[in-house]
Scaffold this motif. Structure first.
Motif, PDB file in Angstrom:
ATOM      1  N   ARG A 450       0.871  -1.167   0.000  1.00 19.73           N
ATOM      2  CA  ARG A 450       0.000   0.000   0.000  1.00 19.73           C
ATOM      3  C   ARG A 450       0.913   1.223   0.000  1.00 19.73           C
ATOM      4  NH1 ARG A 450      -5.348   0.829  -1.274  1.00 19.73           N
ATOM      5  NH2 ARG A 450      -6.079   2.759  -0.333  1.00 19.73           N
ATOM      6  N   VAL A 451       0.736   2.114  -0.959  1.00 17.40           N
ATOM      7  CA  VAL A 451       1.602   3.275  -1.107  1.00 17.40           C
ATOM      8  C   VAL A 451       0.826   4.522  -0.700  1.00 17.40           C
ATOM      9  CG1 VAL A 451       3.076   4.592  -2.663  1.00 17.40           C
ATOM     10  CG2 VAL A 451       2.796   2.121  -3.000  1.00 17.40           C
ATOM     11  N   LYS A 452       1.384   5.303   0.209  1.00 18.59           N
ATOM     12  CA  LYS A 452       0.703   6.492   0.712  1.00 18.59           C
ATOM     13  C   LYS A 452       0.512   7.530  -0.394  1.00 18.59           C
ATOM     14  CE  LYS A 452       1.032   9.897   4.462  1.00 18.59           C
ATOM     15  NZ  LYS A 452       1.864  10.394   5.591  1.00 18.59           N
ATOM     16  N   GLY A 453      -0.670   8.162  -0.395  1.00 17.20           N
ATOM     17  CA  GLY A 453      -0.909   9.274  -1.301  1.00 17.20           C
ATOM     18  C   GLY A 453      -1.479   8.919  -2.650  1.00 17.20           C
ATOM     19  N   HIS A 454      -1.864   7.670  -2.868  1.00 20.61           N
ATOM     20  CA  HIS A 454      -2.425   7.260  -4.160  1.00 20.61           C
ATOM     21  C   HIS A 454      -3.797   6.623  -3.925  1.00 20.61           C
ATOM     22  CE1 HIS A 454       1.425   7.792  -6.447  1.00 20.61           C
ATOM     23  NE2 HIS A 454       1.914   7.642  -5.224  1.00 20.61           N
ATOM     24  N   LEU A 455      -4.679   7.363  -3.303  1.00 22.21           N
ATOM     25  CA  LEU A 455      -5.944   6.805  -2.818  1.00 22.21           C
ATOM     26  C   LEU A 455      -6.835   6.297  -3.938  1.00 22.21           C
ATOM     27  CD1 LEU A 455      -6.773   9.440  -0.048  1.00 22.21           C
ATOM     28  CD2 LEU A 455      -5.624   7.242   0.191  1.00 22.21           C
ATOM     29  N   LEU A 456      -7.070   7.116  -4.963  1.00 23.07           N
ATOM     30  CA  LEU A 456      -7.993   6.740  -6.019  1.00 23.07           C
ATOM     31  C   LEU A 456      -7.424   5.624  -6.877  1.00 23.07           C
ATOM     32  CD1 LEU A 456     -10.649   7.193  -7.504  1.00 23.07           C
ATOM     33  CD2 LEU A 456      -9.533   9.006  -8.834  1.00 23.07           C
ATOM     34  N   ALA A 457      -6.181   5.771  -7.305  1.00 25.77           N
ATOM     35  CA  ALA A 457      -5.571   4.758  -8.175  1.00 25.77           C
ATOM     36  C   ALA A 457      -5.545   3.394  -7.493  1.00 25.77           C
ATOM     37  CB  ALA A 457      -4.158   5.188  -8.559  1.00 25.77           C
ATOM     38  N   GLN A 458      -5.147   3.364  -6.205  1.00 24.57           N
ATOM     39  CA  GLN A 458      -5.078   2.083  -5.492  1.00 24.57           C
ATOM     40  C   GLN A 458      -6.458   1.509  -5.225  1.00 24.57           C
ATOM     41  OE1 GLN A 458      -1.130   1.836  -2.856  1.00 24.57           O
ATOM     42  NE2 GLN A 458      -2.367   3.605  -2.314  1.00 24.57           N
ATOM     43  N   SER A 459      -7.414   2.373  -4.894  1.00 26.19           N
ATOM     44  CA  SER A 459      -8.767   1.888  -4.641  1.00 26.19           C
ATOM     45  C   SER A 459      -9.357   1.247  -5.894  1.00 26.19           C
ATOM     46  CB  SER A 459      -9.653   3.045  -4.167  1.00 26.19           C
ATOM     47  OG  SER A 459     -10.981   2.614  -3.987  1.00 26.19           O
ATOM     48  N   LEU A 460      -9.200   1.914  -7.029  1.00 31.63           N
ATOM     49  CA  LEU A 460      -9.738   1.370  -8.274  1.00 31.63           C
ATOM     50  C   LEU A 460      -9.078   0.036  -8.619  1.00 31.63           C
ATOM     51  CD1 LEU A 460     -10.031   4.582 -10.493  1.00 31.63           C
ATOM     52  CD2 LEU A 460     -11.902   3.176  -9.610  1.00 31.63           C
ATOM     53  N   ALA A 461      -7.766  -0.023  -8.483  1.00 33.66           N
ATOM     54  CA  ALA A 461      -7.046  -1.245  -8.845  1.00 33.66           C
ATOM     55  C   ALA A 461      -7.391  -2.412  -7.927  1.00 33.66           C
ATOM     56  CB  ALA A 461      -5.540  -0.988  -8.825  1.00 33.66           C
ATOM     57  N   THR A 462      -7.418  -2.145  -6.615  1.00 36.17           N
ATOM     58  CA  THR A 462      -7.647  -3.243  -5.671  1.00 36.17           C
ATOM     59  C   THR A 462      -9.100  -3.702  -5.653  1.00 36.17           C
ATOM     60  OG1 THR A 462      -7.922  -1.619  -3.884  1.00 36.17           O
ATOM     61  CG2 THR A 462      -5.738  -2.589  -4.168  1.00 36.17           C
ATOM     62  N   HIS A 463     -10.047  -2.811  -5.954  1.00 42.31           N
ATOM     63  CA  HIS A 463     -11.459  -3.192  -5.888  1.00 42.31           C
ATOM     64  C   HIS A 463     -12.015  -3.693  -7.223  1.00 42.31           C
ATOM     65  CE1 HIS A 463     -11.254  -0.715  -2.171  1.00 42.31           C
ATOM     66  NE2 HIS A 463     -12.064  -1.632  -1.738  1.00 42.31           N
ATOM     67  N   THR A 464     -11.312  -3.430  -8.313  1.00 41.55           N
ATOM     68  CA  THR A 464     -11.778  -3.922  -9.618  1.00 41.55           C
ATOM     69  C   THR A 464     -10.895  -5.039 -10.156  1.00 41.55           C
ATOM     70  OG1 THR A 464     -10.458  -2.322 -10.890  1.00 41.55           O
ATOM     71  CG2 THR A 464     -12.668  -1.638 -10.191  1.00 41.55           C
ATOM     72  N   GLY A 465      -9.663  -5.138  -9.664  1.00 38.44           N
ATOM     73  CA  GLY A 465      -8.723  -6.114 -10.202  1.00 38.44           C
ATOM     74  C   GLY A 465      -8.043  -5.625 -11.468  1.00 38.44           C
ATOM     75  N   ILE A 466      -8.310  -4.384 -11.878  1.00 36.91           N
ATOM     76  CA  ILE A 466      -7.691  -3.813 -13.079  1.00 36.91           C
ATOM     77  C   ILE A 466      -6.413  -3.090 -12.655  1.00 36.91           C
ATOM     78  CG2 ILE A 466      -7.992  -2.218 -15.012  1.00 36.91           C
ATOM     79  CD1 ILE A 466     -11.008  -2.613 -14.732  1.00 36.91           C
ATOM     80  N   ILE A 467      -5.276  -3.495 -13.173  1.00 35.26           N
ATOM     81  CA  ILE A 467      -3.986  -2.969 -12.737  1.00 35.26           C
ATOM     82  C   ILE A 467      -3.649  -1.623 -13.365  1.00 35.26           C
ATOM     83  CG2 ILE A 467      -2.592  -4.052 -14.553  1.00 35.26           C
ATOM     84  CD1 ILE A 467      -0.530  -4.735 -12.352  1.00 35.26           C
ATOM     85  N   ASP A 468      -4.260  -1.297 -14.503  1.00 34.64           N
ATOM     86  CA  ASP A 468      -3.870  -0.121 -15.297  1.00 34.64           C
ATOM     87  C   ASP A 468      -3.921   1.216 -14.549  1.00 34.64           C
ATOM     88  OD1 ASP A 468      -3.962  -1.193 -18.460  1.00 34.64           O
ATOM     89  OD2 ASP A 468      -5.149  -2.323 -17.024  1.00 34.64           O
ATOM     90  N   PRO A 469      -4.890   1.472 -13.649  1.00 32.25           N
ATOM     91  CA  PRO A 469      -4.873   2.768 -12.954  1.00 32.25           C
ATOM     92  C   PRO A 469      -3.592   3.037 -12.171  1.00 32.25           C
ATOM     93  CG  PRO A 469      -6.979   1.683 -12.634  1.00 32.25           C
ATOM     94  CD  PRO A 469      -6.079   0.696 -13.297  1.00 32.25           C
ATOM     95  N   LEU A 470      -2.861   1.964 -11.813  1.00 30.13           N
ATOM     96  CA  LEU A 470      -1.603   2.128 -11.091  1.00 30.13           C
ATOM     97  C   LEU A 470      -0.418   2.341 -12.020  1.00 30.13           C
ATOM     98  CD1 LEU A 470      -2.044  -0.703  -8.418  1.00 30.13           C
ATOM     99  CD2 LEU A 470      -2.224   1.757  -8.036  1.00 30.13           C
ATOM    100  N   LEU A 471      -0.500   1.809 -13.232  1.00 31.72           N
ATOM    101  CA  LEU A 471       0.642   1.856 -14.147  1.00 31.72           C
ATOM    102  C   LEU A 471       0.778   3.212 -14.829  1.00 31.72           C
ATOM    103  CD1 LEU A 471       0.234  -1.654 -15.827  1.00 31.72           C
ATOM    104  CD2 LEU A 471       1.830  -1.005 -14.010  1.00 31.72           C
ATOM    105  N   THR A 472      -0.349   3.861 -15.107  1.00 31.40           N
ATOM    106  CA  THR A 472      -0.307   5.145 -15.808  1.00 31.40           C
ATOM    107  C   THR A 472      -0.645   6.285 -14.844  1.00 31.40           C
ATOM    108  OG1 THR A 472      -2.624   4.850 -16.460  1.00 31.40           O
ATOM    109  CG2 THR A 472      -0.936   4.115 -18.014  1.00 31.40           C
ATOM    110  N   PRO A 473      -0.125   7.496 -15.096  1.00 37.98           N
ATOM    111  CA  PRO A 473      -0.439   8.628 -14.214  1.00 37.98           C
ATOM    112  C   PRO A 473      -1.924   8.967 -14.237  1.00 37.98           C
ATOM    113  CG  PRO A 473       1.447   9.118 -15.620  1.00 37.98           C
ATOM    114  CD  PRO A 473       0.824   7.861 -16.156  1.00 37.98           C
ATOM    115  N   LEU A 474      -2.433   9.358 -13.081  1.00 40.76           N
ATOM    116  CA  LEU A 474      -3.834   9.721 -12.916  1.00 40.76           C
ATOM    117  C   LEU A 474      -3.886  10.992 -12.076  1.00 40.76           C
ATOM    118  CD1 LEU A 474      -6.771   7.370 -11.938  1.00 40.76           C
ATOM    119  CD2 LEU A 474      -6.306   9.381 -10.562  1.00 40.76           C
ATOM    120  N   LEU A 475      -4.727  11.932 -12.430  1.00 42.26           N
ATOM    121  CA  LEU A 475      -4.898  13.145 -11.639  1.00 42.26           C
ATOM    122  C   LEU A 475      -6.212  13.058 -10.880  1.00 42.26           C
ATOM    123  CD1 LEU A 475      -3.493  15.878 -11.072  1.00 42.26           C
ATOM    124  CD2 LEU A 475      -5.043  16.904 -12.740  1.00 42.26           C
TER     125      LEU A 475
END
Length: 694
Positions: A450-475
């Motif tokens: 779990r990496v601090k400060g990446h709330l939305l990207a990590q939530s989307l990835a961990t709750h959907t199983g889709i890894i892409d929100p973590l690999l690419t930048p998201l604002l």
């Protein structure tokens, strides 16, 4: 009246003792900074009798010398009245705990901040905090021998006779009695900063009522600890004694009992008067239900301070009172009871943590100009910082001192503001997330990291199983706020468009947000082409809303967003009768509109629905077909904005699967028969409309 002058070289211990005596005579609290090594700090703190220390350093401040608490245990002090207190902030500052426990210090005592001898702040917030050691209300003692005492005046109140209650408390007690004895549906709202005695006023009023006649009173609050002071003051009155752990009883049979908010609304116990303490920490829908189910209610709330609300609560709750009741009364308690009105620590806290920052109401009739603001600009311009923070607080349901820390120290943060002349009218705050390497992203999705400060990207990835929100930048848009007077003028839209442009300039392909969803906010974000990608299954403890995550692709190559939106649609329709039973039916209709993956009902199902509409088949025989047809209808029709009563009943019964009894009651029908008849007629009308369009 005593005023102390400029920095001097002298004996610091003698000066400190003199300051303590002056604080006692003035019944004020004083913030004191001690800059030096451990031994120097120990010598000065030892000069003050009865002091407690909050520190994780046991090398000097051992428990045998001082009552000592670790920072993790500091909130144990809440609900107590303590003497002088030393907070060790050399390694870190826990701002929320600092502000919370400062309210426990009684008048005439000192609050020490122990800082390093050669302080080199590593963050903007800490730099600002240290700078406030030069505040007119603060004292500073340096190991070099230099020190200064507060420049602010301390009035000598040693011979002033203290009243048992303040005039504000007397007014509050009278207002509470009028709620009980006057017209029904005339609630009272008690508002105060910390230390003004609103809880004790409620307790004394409750005792007075209990003595007068046999009455049943209920007090509710987010936690039972919140009402300890209320119960203590009520129990201090003659003829009233404790009844169990959370109740009181008087000699004439009157009783006062604590009931938790959820139990109150579930069981609906009868009472003559309902007292709601710390209302701001209770979800607004629950407060609305209290107003609906109880005709005599008193609310109290803290408006400023560590537990203070965002202005959004203050505005929305007053609007709710205006809508639900006529002649409700607001009582403000201004005079403190634990310290004097000219308390130095209180004003220092307000200025340092911007507790009382208010948006500027003077708006120039000029064009709106957008400006990018860097964090160093906020640190160098106190007026600008106050405007930005005040506006952010005004749009948020609840706030805390940590929000100020995040504003000044948040990494990869972008702030865009909107001005009319010199007045700030809009703010958008965003945080860059994502951009992980593949191994780290896989570990996060697997729940190993779990990496601090990446709330939305990590939530989307961990709750959907889709890894892409973590690999690419998201604002991630963390906050957006527009001054109430100029809302619905396109300012919020302009801020978001500017933030999207900023993201594209930085090669960020996705922009998103997470917020407590309601109908108005969902309509706003949807109108800007943001898609729902995840909805939390638990309601926020403060606002009572579900957290919705939405995102928008800024590049045609961002395909993961469509997949996340599809997953949202697959789950949402089947979650409605379990996880989202408490959701507003109007909001459900909005979320179902244009939702992906809603299957078209087959001809057989549509035939059954037609037979139901004609009265040939009963509801119990067509439940599945009616559900399939209705959910598909909602996904195609944005026509629920009139909030039709029969359509609402259909959502409550077919989609949420609530009982006929509850649906009839909430939709104002006389039992199942009338409810089913109204649903049948509404379905018949929609089927007729569909035929006309074929």
């Amino acid at each position: 009246m005593i005023t102390i002058g400029d920095p001097v070289l002298s004996d610091p211990i003698s000066a400190l003792r003199q300051l303590h005596q002056m604080a006692k005579r003035g019944n004020v609290r004083v913030p004191v900074f001690i800059r030096g090594d451990r031994d120097f700090s120990f010598r000065l703190v030892s000069a003050v009798p009865g002091i407690s220390v909050v520190t994780d350093d046991s090398s000097v401040f051992d428990e045998a010398t001082f009552p000592r608490l670790k920072w993790n245990d500091a909130k144990q002090l809440l609900g107590q009245e303590i003497g002088s207190l030393a907070l060790d902030v050399r390694e870190h500052i826990d701002v929320e705990k600092l502000c919370a426990i400062s309210g426990c210090i009684r008048g005439g005592e000192l609050l020490f901040f122990l800082v390093n001898n050669e302080e080199e702040p590593l963050s903007g917030f800490r730099q600002r905090f240290i700078d406030f050691s030069s505040h007119a209300n603060a004292a500073m003692f340096c190991q070099s021998g230099l020190f200064w005492l507060p420049k602010a005046s301390i009035s000598d109140t040693e011979n002033v006779v203290q009243r048992e209650t303040t005039l504000g408390q007397d007014t509050a007690i009278d207002a509470i009695e009028r709620v009980l004895l006057g017209h029904r549906r005339r609630p009272a709202l008690l508002v105060a900063d910390r230390g003004r005695g609103k809880s004790s006023a409620m307790g004394l009023a409750a005792a007075k009522i209990m003595q007068t006649a046999k009455k049943r009173l209920i007090v509710t609050s987010p936690t039972v600890a919140n009402v300890d002071i209320l119960l203590q003051h009520a129990a201090s009155v003659g003829g009233i004694s404790r009844e169990g752990k959370y109740g009181l009883k008087s000699d004439n049979g009157s009783e006062l009992v604590f009931v938790a908010p959820d139990a109150l609304l579930l069981n609906r116990p009868e009472c003559d008067l309902l007292l709601v303490d710390e209302a701001a920490a209770i979800p607004l829908p629950m407060l609305d239900a209290c107003l609906e189910r109880y005709s005599r209610v008193v609310f109290s709330t803290t408006e400023h301070g560590y537990e203070g609300t965002g202005r959004s609560f203050s505005i929305r709750f007053r609007q709710l009172l205006d809508e639900r009741t006529k002649g409700w009364k607001e009582v403000r308690l201004k005079q403190p009871i634990r310290w004097s009105e000219n308390d130095l620590l209180e004003q220092w806290l307000f200025d340092t943590f911007l507790f009382d920052a208010e948006p500027n109401s003077a708006i120039a009739n000029e064009e709106t100009n957008l400006r990018f603001i860097a964090q160093h600009e906020l640190l160098n311009d106190e007026s600008l910082l106050r405007q930005v923070f005040a506006l952010l607080v005004s749009a948020h349901y609840q706030t805390s001192p940590n929000d100020l820390v995040q504003l000044l120290d948040g990494r990869n943060q972008s702030l865009i503001t909107a001005f009319k002349g010199e007045t700030l009218v809009g703010v958008a705050l965003a945080q860059q997330e994502g951009g992980f390497d593949k191994d780290l992203a896989k570990a996060v999705v697997a729940g190993k990291r779990r990496v601090k400060g990446h709330l939305l990207a990590q939530s989307l990835a961990t709750h959907t199983g889709i890894i892409d929100p973590l690999l690419t930048p998201l604002l991630r848009i963390t906050r957006i706020a527009v001054l109430d007077k100029v809302r619905h003028c396109g300012i919020g839209r302009s801020l978001l468009v500017a933030m999207e442009c900023l993201a594209r300039e930085n090669n960020i392909a996705t922009i998103g947000t997470s917020y407590g969803v309601n109908s108005e906010l969902f309509q706003f974000w949807s109108s800007l082409a943001y898609l729902p990608v995840r909805l939390g299954v638990s309601r926020d403890a403060a606002s009572g809303t579900y957290s919705l995550q939405m995102a928008k692709a800024l590049s045609t190559t961002e395909c993961w967003l469509s997949n996340a939106n599809t997953l949202f649609g697959l789950n949402f329709t089947l979650q409605l009768h379990e996880q989202y039973k408490a959701m507003n039916p109007y909001l459900i209709a909005q979320l179902l509109y244009r939702i992906p993956c809603i299957e078209t009902p087959c001809l057989l199902a549509k035939k059954q629905v037609s037979l139901f509409a004609e009265g040939i088949l009963g509801y119990d025989l067509v439940t599945g077909s009616l559900w399939r047809w209705f959910v598909h209808w909602l996904s195609l029709n944005n026509a629920f904005f009139n909030q039709d009563r029969a359509c609402t009943a259909l959502i409550e019964r077919v989609v949420k699967r609530r009982s006929w009894q509850d649906v009839a009651r909430d939709c104002n029908y006389q039992g199942r028969k009338e409810t089913e008849s109204a649903i049948r007629l509404w379905v018949s009308e929609q089927l007729a409309n569909e035929k006309e369009l074929e």
